[in-house]
Design a protein around this motif. Structure first.
Motif, mmCIF file in Angstrom:
data_model
loop_
_atom_site.group_PDB
_atom_site.id
_atom_site.type_symbol
_atom_site.label_atom_id
_atom_site.label_comp_id
_atom_site.label_asym_id
_atom_site.label_seq_id
_atom_site.Cartn_x
_atom_site.Cartn_y
_atom_site.Cartn_z
ATOM 1 N N GLY A 123 0.882 -1.353 0.022
ATOM 2 C CA GLY A 123 0.211 -0.046 -0.408
ATOM 3 C C GLY A 123 0.981 1.478 -0.159
ATOM 4 O O GLY A 123 0.311 2.577 -0.079
ATOM 5 N N ASN A 124 2.194 0.511 0.405
ATOM 6 C CA ASN A 124 3.209 2.338 -0.120
ATOM 7 C C ASN A 124 4.265 1.692 -0.104
ATOM 8 O O ASN A 124 4.534 0.621 0.285
ATOM 9 C CB ASN A 124 3.729 3.121 1.587
ATOM 10 N N TYR A 125 5.684 2.682 -0.248
ATOM 11 C CA TYR A 125 6.855 2.407 -0.499
ATOM 12 C C TYR A 125 7.773 2.015 0.358
ATOM 13 O O TYR A 125 7.185 2.553 1.352
ATOM 14 C CB TYR A 125 7.584 3.340 -2.049
ATOM 15 N N THR A 126 8.360 0.768 0.743
ATOM 16 C CA THR A 126 9.366 0.589 2.062
ATOM 17 C C THR A 126 10.008 0.406 1.622
ATOM 18 O O THR A 126 11.315 -0.282 2.530
ATOM 19 C CB THR A 126 8.305 -0.996 2.460
ATOM 20 N N GLY A 127 10.699 -0.123 0.714
ATOM 21 C CA GLY A 127 12.255 0.202 0.248
ATOM 22 C C GLY A 127 12.206 -0.860 -0.822
ATOM 23 O O GLY A 127 12.587 -1.938 -0.306
ATOM 24 N N PHE A 128 13.340 -0.969 -0.821
ATOM 25 C CA PHE A 128 14.878 -1.606 -1.381
ATOM 26 C C PHE A 128 15.052 -2.871 0.397
ATOM 27 O O PHE A 128 15.796 -2.253 1.160
ATOM 28 C CB PHE A 128 15.698 -1.801 -2.153
ATOM 29 N N CYS A 129 15.464 -3.989 0.464
ATOM 30 C CA CYS A 129 16.033 -4.674 1.245
ATOM 31 C C CYS A 129 17.588 -4.531 1.369
ATOM 32 O O CYS A 129 18.294 -4.648 0.564
ATOM 33 C CB CYS A 129 15.539 -6.213 1.190
ATOM 34 N N SER A 130 17.785 -4.588 2.491
ATOM 35 C CA SER A 130 19.785 -5.090 2.519
ATOM 36 C C SER A 130 19.865 -5.888 4.330
ATOM 37 O O SER A 130 18.522 -6.420 4.859
ATOM 38 C CB SER A 130 19.926 -3.576 2.884
ATOM 39 N N LEU A 131 21.239 -6.868 4.454
ATOM 40 C CA LEU A 131 20.667 -7.424 5.179
ATOM 41 C C LEU A 131 21.158 -6.211 6.456
ATOM 42 O O LEU A 131 21.438 -6.335 7.632
ATOM 43 C CB LEU A 131 22.285 -8.731 5.073
ATOM 44 N N GLY A 132 21.639 -4.985 6.417
ATOM 45 C CA GLY A 132 22.664 -3.985 6.983
ATOM 46 C C GLY A 132 23.820 -4.643 7.782
ATOM 47 O O GLY A 132 24.026 -4.677 9.496
ATOM 48 N N ASN A 166 24.416 -3.845 11.443
ATOM 49 C CA ASN A 166 24.156 -2.825 12.138
ATOM 50 C C ASN A 166 23.068 -3.201 12.983
ATOM 51 O O ASN A 166 22.668 -3.781 13.128
ATOM 52 C CB ASN A 166 23.723 -1.952 10.394
ATOM 53 N N PRO A 167 22.964 -2.175 14.033
ATOM 54 C CA PRO A 167 21.799 -2.370 14.938
ATOM 55 C C PRO A 167 20.893 -3.002 15.143
ATOM 56 O O PRO A 167 20.200 -3.292 15.380
ATOM 57 C CB PRO A 167 21.652 -1.172 15.947
ATOM 58 N N THR A 168 19.748 -1.995 13.784
ATOM 59 C CA THR A 168 18.565 -2.470 13.863
ATOM 60 C C THR A 168 18.269 -3.393 12.422
ATOM 61 O O THR A 168 17.481 -3.359 12.222
ATOM 62 C CB THR A 168 18.176 -0.703 12.973
ATOM 63 N N SER A 169 20.070 -4.282 12.196
ATOM 64 C CA SER A 169 19.392 -5.338 10.910
ATOM 65 C C SER A 169 18.510 -5.838 11.763
ATOM 66 O O SER A 169 18.810 -7.340 12.361
ATOM 67 C CB SER A 169 20.767 -5.646 10.910
ATOM 68 N N PRO A 170 18.032 -6.524 10.064
ATOM 69 C CA PRO A 170 16.929 -7.411 10.828
ATOM 70 C C PRO A 170 17.473 -9.086 10.946
ATOM 71 O O PRO A 170 16.855 -9.946 11.744
ATOM 72 C CB PRO A 170 15.854 -7.975 9.572
ATOM 73 N N CYS A 171 18.481 -9.347 10.359
ATOM 74 C CA CYS A 171 19.623 -10.358 11.018
ATOM 75 C C CYS A 171 20.317 -10.773 11.937
ATOM 76 O O CYS A 171 21.383 -11.213 12.204
ATOM 77 C CB CYS A 171 20.368 -10.671 9.549
ATOM 78 N N ARG A 172 20.431 -9.433 13.059
ATOM 79 C CA ARG A 172 21.383 -8.949 14.295
ATOM 80 C C ARG A 172 20.936 -10.490 15.172
ATOM 81 O O ARG A 172 22.187 -10.835 15.629
ATOM 82 C CB ARG A 172 20.797 -8.143 14.783
ATOM 83 N N GLU A 173 19.755 -10.917 15.146
ATOM 84 C CA GLU A 173 20.074 -12.023 16.174
ATOM 85 C C GLU A 173 20.189 -13.426 15.778
ATOM 86 O O GLU A 173 20.409 -14.130 16.489
ATOM 87 C CB GLU A 173 17.927 -11.994 16.047
#
Length: 191
Positions: free
Chosen positions: A95-104, A134-141
């Motif tokens: 429903g809106n632009y969320t961006g292009f994915c990155s591992l961070g 990066n601290p906000t990376s989705p793969c940090r865990e």
């Protein structure tokens, strides 16, 4: 061979400039503050045909002309149709632009044979090492600093961080990750 179509400044009729694709790689998109896949071409891109379609020999749209390299003659960049399609599908899905994915993440390339051996890699293995997450990376865990990534979604990574693209060509792993959408999963093979 490609053609850039548009209405450059100073004319009222369609202008067609021809050229070839020189390279395909990650480029900075200044307007989007992002680094995304782009095609470099040697056809002139000027005010007026920027934003116009770029077509191949079969008159299929392969991208959108978006900028010329300042200070250079006949070097222009094209947003590939895959990037445009991803943008449109993102809006359709969310429903809106969320961006292009990155591992961070930031990476250490593993082009040095001695360095690879010190990590316990065998002669036939290739991959990249995580330098930081990066601290906000989705793969940090899931990932840790100094992990070695050998594959992403069963695609082998080169020691230069690149994956196979077209016949005889390679592109950054980031190009592949940017085809994903928010919420998609990526599998990785670690050393």
């Amino acid at each position: 061979e490609v053609e850039v179509l548009g209405y450059p400044t100073g004319g009222d009729s369609l202008s067609v400039t021809s050229g070839v694709v020189s390279r395909i790689e990650i480029q900075e998109y200044a307007q989007a503050s992002s680094h995304l896949l782009a095609m470099q071409i040697d056809a002139a891109i000027n005010a007026g045909n920027s934003g116009g379609p770029v077509v191949n020999e079969d008159m299929e749209i392969i991208g959108v002309a978006f900028e010329a390299l300042e200070g250079a003659e006949n070097i222009g960049y094209v947003v590939p149709v895959t990037v445009v399609q991803h943008f449109l599908e993102d809006i359709q899905r969310h429903g809106n632009y969320t961006g292009f994915c990155s591992l961070g993440i930031t990476l250490n390339l593993l082009e040095n044979t001695s360095f690879r051996k010190s990590l316990g890699m065998t002669e036939g293995q290739s991959g990249i090492q995580l330098k930081s997450i990066n601290p906000t990376s989705p793969c940090r865990e899931v990932l840790q600093k100094k992990d070695v990534i050998l594959e992403v979604d069963n695609i082998e990574l080169g020691n230069d961080g690149k994956i196979p693209f077209r016949l005889g060509e390679r592109v950054s792993m980031a190009c592949y990750l940017q085809t994903k959408f928010q919420g998609d999963c990526v599998s990785m093979k670690l050393l």
